[in-house]
Design a protein around this motif. Structure first.
Motif, PDB file in Angstrom:
ATOM      1  N   THR A   1       0.824  -1.221   0.000  1.00  0.00           N
ATOM      2  CA  THR A   1       0.000   0.000   0.000  1.00  0.00           C
ATOM      3  C   THR A   1       0.851   1.261   0.000  1.00  0.00           C
ATOM      4  OG1 THR A   1      -0.142   0.185   2.418  1.00  0.00           O
ATOM      5  CG2 THR A   1      -1.757  -1.243   1.323  1.00  0.00           C
ATOM      6  N   GLY A   2       2.194   1.094   0.093  1.00  0.00           N
ATOM      7  CA  GLY A   2       3.083   2.248   0.115  1.00  0.00           C
ATOM      8  C   GLY A   2       3.366   2.782   1.498  1.00  0.00           C
ATOM      9  N   ASN A   3       2.876   2.115   2.551  1.00  0.00           N
ATOM     10  CA  ASN A   3       3.102   2.561   3.925  1.00  0.00           C
ATOM     11  C   ASN A   3       4.325   1.869   4.516  1.00  0.00           C
ATOM     12  OD1 ASN A   3       0.785   4.285   4.179  1.00  0.00           O
ATOM     13  ND2 ASN A   3      -0.472   2.430   4.230  1.00  0.00           N
ATOM     14  N   VAL A   4       5.015   2.564   5.403  1.00  0.00           N
ATOM     15  CA  VAL A   4       6.178   1.984   6.074  1.00  0.00           C
ATOM     16  C   VAL A   4       5.733   0.813   6.943  1.00  0.00           C
ATOM     17  CG1 VAL A   4       8.004   2.406   7.756  1.00  0.00           C
ATOM     18  CG2 VAL A   4       7.453   4.146   6.053  1.00  0.00           C
ATOM     19  N   ARG A   5       6.399  -0.308   6.807  1.00  0.00           N
ATOM     20  CA  ARG A   5       6.069  -1.478   7.615  1.00  0.00           C
ATOM     21  C   ARG A   5       6.351  -1.191   9.087  1.00  0.00           C
ATOM     22  NH1 ARG A   5       5.573  -5.848   4.101  1.00  0.00           N
ATOM     23  NH2 ARG A   5       6.522  -5.537   2.047  1.00  0.00           N
ATOM     24  N   ALA A   6       5.422  -1.564   9.949  1.00  0.00           N
ATOM     25  CA  ALA A   6       5.582  -1.303  11.382  1.00  0.00           C
ATOM     26  C   ALA A   6       6.861  -1.939  11.925  1.00  0.00           C
ATOM     27  CB  ALA A   6       4.357  -1.826  12.142  1.00  0.00           C
ATOM     28  N   ALA A   7       7.172  -3.136  11.448  1.00  0.00           N
ATOM     29  CA  ALA A   7       8.361  -3.833  11.934  1.00  0.00           C
ATOM     30  C   ALA A   7       9.648  -3.137  11.510  1.00  0.00           C
ATOM     31  CB  ALA A   7       8.364  -5.274  11.428  1.00  0.00           C
ATOM     32  N   LYS A   8       9.546  -2.279  10.486  1.00  0.00           N
ATOM     33  CA  LYS A   8      10.726  -1.583   9.971  1.00  0.00           C
ATOM     34  C   LYS A   8      10.840  -0.163  10.511  1.00  0.00           C
ATOM     35  CE  LYS A   8      12.326  -4.444   6.638  1.00  0.00           C
ATOM     36  NZ  LYS A   8      13.743  -4.796   6.381  1.00  0.00           N
ATOM     37  N   PHE A   9       9.846   0.304  11.261  1.00  0.00           N
ATOM     38  CA  PHE A   9       9.757   1.724  11.609  1.00  0.00           C
ATOM     39  C   PHE A   9      11.010   2.215  12.331  1.00  0.00           C
ATOM     40  CE2 PHE A   9       8.650   5.452  14.021  1.00  0.00           C
ATOM     41  CZ  PHE A   9       7.777   6.142  13.205  1.00  0.00           C
ATOM     42  N   VAL A  10      11.384   1.572  13.424  1.00  0.00           N
ATOM     43  CA  VAL A  10      12.517   2.061  14.221  1.00  0.00           C
ATOM     44  C   VAL A  10      13.827   1.925  13.441  1.00  0.00           C
ATOM     45  CG1 VAL A  10      13.899   1.673  16.297  1.00  0.00           C
ATOM     46  CG2 VAL A  10      11.400   1.679  16.437  1.00  0.00           C
ATOM     47  N   GLY A  11      14.044   0.772  12.825  1.00  0.00           N
ATOM     48  CA  GLY A  11      15.271   0.578  12.060  1.00  0.00           C
ATOM     49  C   GLY A  11      15.401   1.568  10.920  1.00  0.00           C
ATOM     50  N   LEU A  12      14.279   1.861  10.280  1.00  0.00           N
ATOM     51  CA  LEU A  12      14.273   2.799   9.166  1.00  0.00           C
ATOM     52  C   LEU A  12      14.643   4.201   9.631  1.00  0.00           C
ATOM     53  CD1 LEU A  12      13.554   2.577   6.152  1.00  0.00           C
ATOM     54  CD2 LEU A  12      11.268   3.387   6.738  1.00  0.00           C
ATOM     55  N   HIS A  13      14.054   4.621  10.735  1.00  0.00           N
ATOM     56  CA  HIS A  13      14.310   5.979  11.239  1.00  0.00           C
ATOM     57  C   HIS A  13      15.688   6.111  11.872  1.00  0.00           C
ATOM     58  CE1 HIS A  13      10.006   6.301  10.526  1.00  0.00           C
ATOM     59  NE2 HIS A  13      10.135   7.601  10.616  1.00  0.00           N
ATOM     60  N   ARG A  14      16.273   4.983  12.299  1.00  0.00           N
ATOM     61  CA  ARG A  14      17.606   5.010  12.907  1.00  0.00           C
ATOM     62  C   ARG A  14      18.715   4.760  11.886  1.00  0.00           C
ATOM     63  NH1 ARG A  14      18.988   5.473  17.568  1.00  0.00           N
ATOM     64  NH2 ARG A  14      20.901   4.302  17.207  1.00  0.00           N
ATOM     65  N   ARG A  15      18.354   4.560  10.648  1.00  0.00           N
ATOM     66  CA  ARG A  15      19.305   4.183   9.599  1.00  0.00           C
ATOM     67  C   ARG A  15      20.502   5.126   9.530  1.00  0.00           C
ATOM     68  NH1 ARG A  15      19.492   3.323   3.613  1.00  0.00           N
ATOM     69  NH2 ARG A  15      19.093   1.112   3.259  1.00  0.00           N
ATOM     70  N   LEU A  16      20.238   6.418   9.463  1.00  0.00           N
ATOM     71  CA  LEU A  16      21.325   7.390   9.340  1.00  0.00           C
ATOM     72  C   LEU A  16      22.113   7.482  10.635  1.00  0.00           C
ATOM     73  CD1 LEU A  16      22.732   9.475   7.561  1.00  0.00           C
ATOM     74  CD2 LEU A  16      21.077  11.177   8.357  1.00  0.00           C
ATOM     75  N   ALA A  17      21.429   7.475  11.778  1.00  0.00           N
ATOM     76  CA  ALA A  17      22.118   7.547  13.068  1.00  0.00           C
ATOM     77  C   ALA A  17      23.094   6.393  13.236  1.00  0.00           C
ATOM     78  CB  ALA A  17      21.086   7.540  14.209  1.00  0.00           C
ATOM     79  N   GLU A  18      22.658   5.188  12.882  1.00  0.00           N
ATOM     80  CA  GLU A  18      23.517   4.018  13.042  1.00  0.00           C
ATOM     81  C   GLU A  18      24.730   4.080  12.119  1.00  0.00           C
ATOM     82  OE1 GLU A  18      20.926   0.734  12.393  1.00  0.00           O
ATOM     83  OE2 GLU A  18      19.997   0.877  14.389  1.00  0.00           O
ATOM     84  N   ASP A  19      24.527   4.541  10.895  1.00  0.00           N
ATOM     85  CA  ASP A  19      25.646   4.566   9.960  1.00  0.00           C
ATOM     86  C   ASP A  19      26.655   5.656  10.300  1.00  0.00           C
ATOM     87  OD1 ASP A  19      24.295   2.514   8.843  1.00  0.00           O
ATOM     88  OD2 ASP A  19      24.271   3.306   6.809  1.00  0.00           O
ATOM     89  N   LEU A  20      26.179   6.792  10.799  1.00  0.00           N
ATOM     90  CA  LEU A  20      27.109   7.848  11.199  1.00  0.00           C
ATOM     91  C   LEU A  20      27.905   7.466  12.446  1.00  0.00           C
ATOM     92  CD1 LEU A  20      25.018  11.087  10.539  1.00  0.00           C
ATOM     93  CD2 LEU A  20      26.962  10.218   9.217  1.00  0.00           C
ATOM     94  N   ALA A  21      27.421   6.465  13.182  1.00  0.00           N
ATOM     95  CA  ALA A  21      28.168   5.957  14.342  1.00  0.00           C
ATOM     96  C   ALA A  21      29.265   4.978  13.934  1.00  0.00           C
ATOM     97  CB  ALA A  21      27.209   5.279  15.317  1.00  0.00           C
ATOM     98  N   ASP A  22      29.333   4.631  12.662  1.00  0.00           N
ATOM     99  CA  ASP A  22      30.354   3.720  12.160  1.00  0.00           C
ATOM    100  C   ASP A  22      31.740   4.387  12.258  1.00  0.00           C
ATOM    101  OD1 ASP A  22      30.561   1.088  10.318  1.00  0.00           O
ATOM    102  OD2 ASP A  22      32.014   2.581   9.602  1.00  0.00           O
ATOM    103  N   PRO A  23      32.789   3.594  12.531  1.00  0.00           N
ATOM    104  CA  PRO A  23      34.147   4.172  12.621  1.00  0.00           C
ATOM    105  C   PRO A  23      34.575   4.955  11.380  1.00  0.00           C
ATOM    106  CG  PRO A  23      34.140   1.939  13.497  1.00  0.00           C
ATOM    107  CD  PRO A  23      32.782   2.165  12.914  1.00  0.00           C
ATOM    108  N   ALA A  24      33.966   4.689  10.226  1.00  0.00           N
ATOM    109  CA  ALA A  24      34.341   5.407   9.007  1.00  0.00           C
ATOM    110  C   ALA A  24      34.091   6.902   9.131  1.00  0.00           C
ATOM    111  CB  ALA A  24      33.553   4.846   7.813  1.00  0.00           C
ATOM    112  N   PHE A  25      33.209   7.305  10.070  1.00  0.00           N
ATOM    113  CA  PHE A  25      32.858   8.717  10.211  1.00  0.00           C
ATOM    114  C   PHE A  25      33.446   9.347  11.478  1.00  0.00           C
ATOM    115  CE2 PHE A  25      29.699   6.743   7.531  1.00  0.00           C
ATOM    116  CZ  PHE A  25      29.653   7.627   6.464  1.00  0.00           C
ATOM    117  N   SER A  26      34.275   8.596  12.190  1.00  0.00           N
ATOM    118  CA  SER A  26      34.830   9.109  13.444  1.00  0.00           C
ATOM    119  C   SER A  26      35.817  10.251  13.231  1.00  0.00           C
ATOM    120  CB  SER A  26      35.505   7.979  14.228  1.00  0.00           C
ATOM    121  OG  SER A  26      36.593   7.438  13.475  1.00  0.00           O
ATOM    122  N   LYS A  27      36.297  10.434  12.002  1.00  0.00           N
ATOM    123  CA  LYS A  27      37.264  11.502  11.724  1.00  0.00           C
ATOM    124  C   LYS A  27      36.622  12.881  11.695  1.00  0.00           C
ATOM    125  CE  LYS A  27      36.809  10.737   6.723  1.00  0.00           C
ATOM    126  NZ  LYS A  27      37.508  10.329   5.491  1.00  0.00           N
TER     127      LYS A  27
END
Length: 304
Positions: A123-149
């Motif tokens: 239907t084009g709606n965000v899956r409930a099971a994906k909601f938190v992971g989807l919204h945290r996607r950028l936060a989690e990746d910016l916490a990667d050591p590749a961005f620690s510089k």
């Protein structure tokens, strides 16, 4: 690392100009700065190229669209691989030890949910099971050591409270909200406050079903920066001063620095592919005004 999302539902308030000039100003003071362009208009990306360069360079750059399409495994490395260093800008920053880098935008992220594998149902709606992971996607990746510089990450958001803006909000330590001192912008600040409350509520509701260890979302710190201020007799004109006072009365933190209306100067520097902060021929009072804004942002970082 400090992460600042530059947000406002209303367009034309100077988000891109602020992002580019704060990034340049911080880098000129020796800081390592990453800018992420999450506006499908890609104005921030284009502002680091001249008109003659833009078609050639932009056709060769990988964009943030590749990150949205990436599977979860190794996703942070995909984001790190998209980073581009604007050579003209960094040459002007000089030998202060800082540098400025950019993740370019992509027009396709206007429908970002559809780019992410498995994010939406039929239907084009965000899956409930994906909601938190989807919204945290950028936060989690910016916490990667590749961005620690990086010392600071600045995220230029679209003029809408879309999924990309919500991702930036969840990732950010601080939301910087440029606003013109007028009725519509004042209303937009109040609307943004309501949207933030709704996002926080929805995120924490879905978090109850998320795996253990997923952090709770708290309302981010917000600061309003008034732009395009018309100056007369040592201060903003009366009608704009009234709106500035109204926002301050709401209890929202407001920058003491008011960015004055110098639209022609900002537009002219954009043709040369560098922020106004670094452009030649800029009036000293404009550069001072921008540097005052950088000073105030650094003081806010100390209080975070």
């Amino acid at each position: 690392m400090r992460i600042v999302a530059v947000v406002n539902n209303k367009g034309g308030v100077g988000k891109t100009t602020i992002t580019a000039n704060l990034g340049a100003g911080l880098a000129a003071r020796g800081m390592k700065v990453l800018m992420i362009d999450l506006d499908p208009q890609a104005s921030l990306t284009k502002s680091f190229f001249t008109v003659d360069e833009s078609q050639l360079f932009l056709s060769k750059l990988q964009t943030i669209g590749a990150w949205f399409r990436a599977p979860d495994k190794g996703r942070a490395q995909v984001l790190a691989d998209l980073v581009f260093s604007p050579p003209r800008c960094n040459a002007l920053i000089g030998k202060q030890g800082g540098w400025l880098e950019l993740v370019p935008s992509d027009p396709l992220i206007i429908n970002s949910e559809s780019l992410i594998p498995g994010a939406v149902d039929n239907t084009g709606n965000v899956r409930a099971a994906k909601f938190v992971g989807l919204h945290r996607r950028l936060a989690e990746d910016l916490a990667d050591p590749a961005f620690s510089k990086y010392d600071v990450v600045l995220i230029d958001c679209a003029p809408a409270f879309s999924l990309t803006t919500k991702m930036a909000t969840v990732a950010a330590d601080m939301l910087l909200m440029p606003a013109r001192p007028d009725f519509l912008s004042t209303e937009a600040i109040q609307v943004m406050g309501q949207r933030l409350l709704e996002l926080t509520r929805d995120y924490n509701k879905h978090r109850q079903a998320a795996p253990d260890g997923v952090p709770e979302m708290r309302m981010p710190r917000v600061a309003v920066l008034f732009t395009m201020v018309q100056w007369h007799n040592g201060g903003p004109i009366d009608v704009q001063a009234q709106f500035i006072n109204e926002v301050t009365a709401l209890g929202v933190p407001v920058f003491g620095t008011l960015l004055r209306d110098r639209s022609s100067a900002y537009a002219a520097s954009g043709r040369f592919g560098v922020p106004t902060m670094l452009a030649n021929g800029v009036a000293p009072e404009i550069r001072t005004n921008l540097n005052d804004c950088v000073d105030e942002l650094l003081k806010m970082f100390e209080r975070l």
